[in-house]
Design an enzyme around this catalytic site. Sequence first.
Site, PDB file in Angstrom:
ATOM      1  N   ASP A 260      55.910  54.364  24.515  1.00  0.00           N
ATOM      2  CA  ASP A 260      54.647  54.520  25.244  1.00  0.00           C
ATOM      3  C   ASP A 260      54.880  55.264  26.552  1.00  0.00           C
ATOM      4  OD1 ASP A 260      51.906  54.279  25.402  1.00  0.00           O
ATOM      5  OD2 ASP A 260      51.941  52.312  26.350  1.00  0.00           O
TER       6      ASP A 260
ATOM      7  N   VAL B 170      46.584  41.974  37.587  1.00  0.00           N
ATOM      8  CA  VAL B 170      47.870  41.983  38.277  1.00  0.00           C
ATOM      9  C   VAL B 170      47.607  41.643  39.737  1.00  0.00           C
ATOM     10  CG1 VAL B 170      49.896  43.328  38.915  1.00  0.00           C
ATOM     11  CG2 VAL B 170      48.797  43.709  36.702  1.00  0.00           C
TER      12      VAL B 170
ATOM     13  N   LEU C 234      45.770  43.607  42.447  1.00  0.00           N
ATOM     14  CA  LEU C 234      46.234  44.991  42.522  1.00  0.00           C
ATOM     15  C   LEU C 234      45.514  45.869  41.513  1.00  0.00           C
ATOM     16  CD1 LEU C 234      50.075  44.318  42.768  1.00  0.00           C
ATOM     17  CD2 LEU C 234      48.575  45.083  44.608  1.00  0.00           C
ATOM     18  N   GLY C 235      45.084  45.283  40.415  1.00  0.00           N
ATOM     19  CA  GLY C 235      44.402  46.039  39.374  1.00  0.00           C
ATOM     20  C   GLY C 235      44.220  45.189  38.134  1.00  0.00           C
ATOM     21  N   GLU C 236      43.664  45.800  37.103  1.00  0.00           N
ATOM     22  CA  GLU C 236      43.393  45.074  35.867  1.00  0.00           C
ATOM     23  C   GLU C 236      43.547  46.019  34.690  1.00  0.00           C
ATOM     24  OE1 GLU C 236      39.588  43.235  35.726  1.00  0.00           O
ATOM     25  OE2 GLU C 236      40.045  42.062  33.906  1.00  0.00           O
TER      26      GLU C 236
ATOM     27  N   LYS D 134      51.653  39.614  36.808  1.00  0.00           N
ATOM     28  CA  LYS D 134      50.712  39.993  35.756  1.00  0.00           C
ATOM     29  C   LYS D 134      50.330  38.742  34.960  1.00  0.00           C
ATOM     30  CE  LYS D 134      52.013  43.078  32.587  1.00  0.00           C
ATOM     31  NZ  LYS D 134      52.232  44.421  31.983  1.00  0.00           N
TER      32      LYS D 134
ATOM     33  N   GLY E 163      44.546  46.019  30.055  1.00  0.00           N
ATOM     34  CA  GLY E 163      44.282  45.345  28.792  1.00  0.00           C
ATOM     35  C   GLY E 163      44.938  43.984  28.696  1.00  0.00           C
ATOM     36  N   PHE E 164      46.066  43.794  29.377  1.00  0.00           N
ATOM     37  CA  PHE E 164      46.769  42.512  29.343  1.00  0.00           C
ATOM     38  C   PHE E 164      46.060  41.486  30.211  1.00  0.00           C
ATOM     39  CE2 PHE E 164      49.939  39.455  30.707  1.00  0.00           C
ATOM     40  CZ  PHE E 164      50.704  39.233  29.570  1.00  0.00           C
ATOM     41  N   GLY E 165      45.586  41.911  31.351  1.00  0.00           N
ATOM     42  CA  GLY E 165      44.943  41.006  32.297  1.00  0.00           C
ATOM     43  C   GLY E 165      45.065  41.570  33.702  1.00  0.00           C
TER      44      GLY E 165
END
Length: 413
Positions: free
Chosen positions: A227, A106, A98-100, A130, A102-104
């Site tokens: 945030d 998804v 689905l996307g990427e 995620k 900073g965590f990694g």
Amino acid sequence: MGNCASAIDSSSFFFFFKRPNSNDNIPGMSASKRTTSSTTTGRLSTLSDSTFMPSTVSGVSTDDAYPDGQILESPNLRIFTFAELKNATKNFRTDTVLGEGGFGKVYKGWVDEKTMNPSKSSTGIVVAVKKLNPESVQGTEQWESEVNFLGRISHPNLVKLLGYCKDNDELLLVYEFMAKGSLENHLFRRGAVYEPLPWSLRLKILIGAARGLAFLHSSERQIIYRDFKASNILLDSNFNAKLSDFGLAKHGPDGGLSHVTTRVMGTYGYAAPEYVATGHLYVKSDVYGFGVVLLEMLSGLRALDPSRPSGKLNLVDWAKPLLADRRKLSQLMDSRLEGQYHSRGALQAAQLTLKCLSGEPKNRPSMKEVVEALEKIESIKTKSREPRNSSSLVRGQGNSPRSNSSRTSSRGR
């Protein structure tokens, strides 16, 4: 965020300058990018396998039972094995990404609605998985914070964390799938997929996000989200807003204190000035961030955009004089909203924005007051009928391209 300190030095500033069209705008789940430190965030409990128990709740929403939200004594989450999540995401195939951020990455996954077990052949309910990148700078401690906060909180305007996986070095989080992706995409992306959000829908999204923050702030031990920004507001298939990404969440001050002191982390442009300058974090620091997003909704402009002229680089600095002068307010309003709002509603929204953006935390309204103000604005009759595509947007059918003239009226977004 670790122990309190009386001051911070310049090395404590860990902002990610979020530029337009960044690649962490993930349909279905947020994976926001920012630099971070190894300092732990405030937690509801110490994370251990014994803290968690397999969820007895199916994938069906439980919001109807607790419309005002609830906080559990301990997280009630489904514990997944790594093998189960490999099956759910078709072995983390690239076509499920689905996307990427900073965590990694998804991934889209599928689980059985009743048992939450991985389902075959893309049946069952869709979830967002995620997966921590071992080289990620966000790492274990923000993963733990996400589990400890979001795993205990249930509210219609907070994204549901359904489960997690902690299997050797593999750390994963499983969320409900948010079909319409992030507010940021709908405000700032162009093309056939993203129709301009009409006035009524913007108010609906703002009210939902405000209710989510109000719930966090009104809990027995206040939770500071820390945030708040457009990319962390996700939308379901009916454009209901839900806050996501609790990796930086922190408990509010104890014992009658006005604030906590912590390392400055978040997203530049949305963080309150007192927090940036001193590290003093207030519950009303979240209100400032809400004010920035409210301003983005009114103007259709990003909080920060290096492509704009220097005088307009920082939206708050440029917009404050316009918000304070009703004769100039039309210069600020998103031209794509023309004819959709009553001038009285726009003026009240501008006045609310100014209050939220006050330099003094004590002068900002509470989020409960923000919700009430937005509901009053929503009740004001629109100046004229909204575009015919506004109703189709709510039904998730508004996919026709905008005209060239509409695209070019964005005033340098």
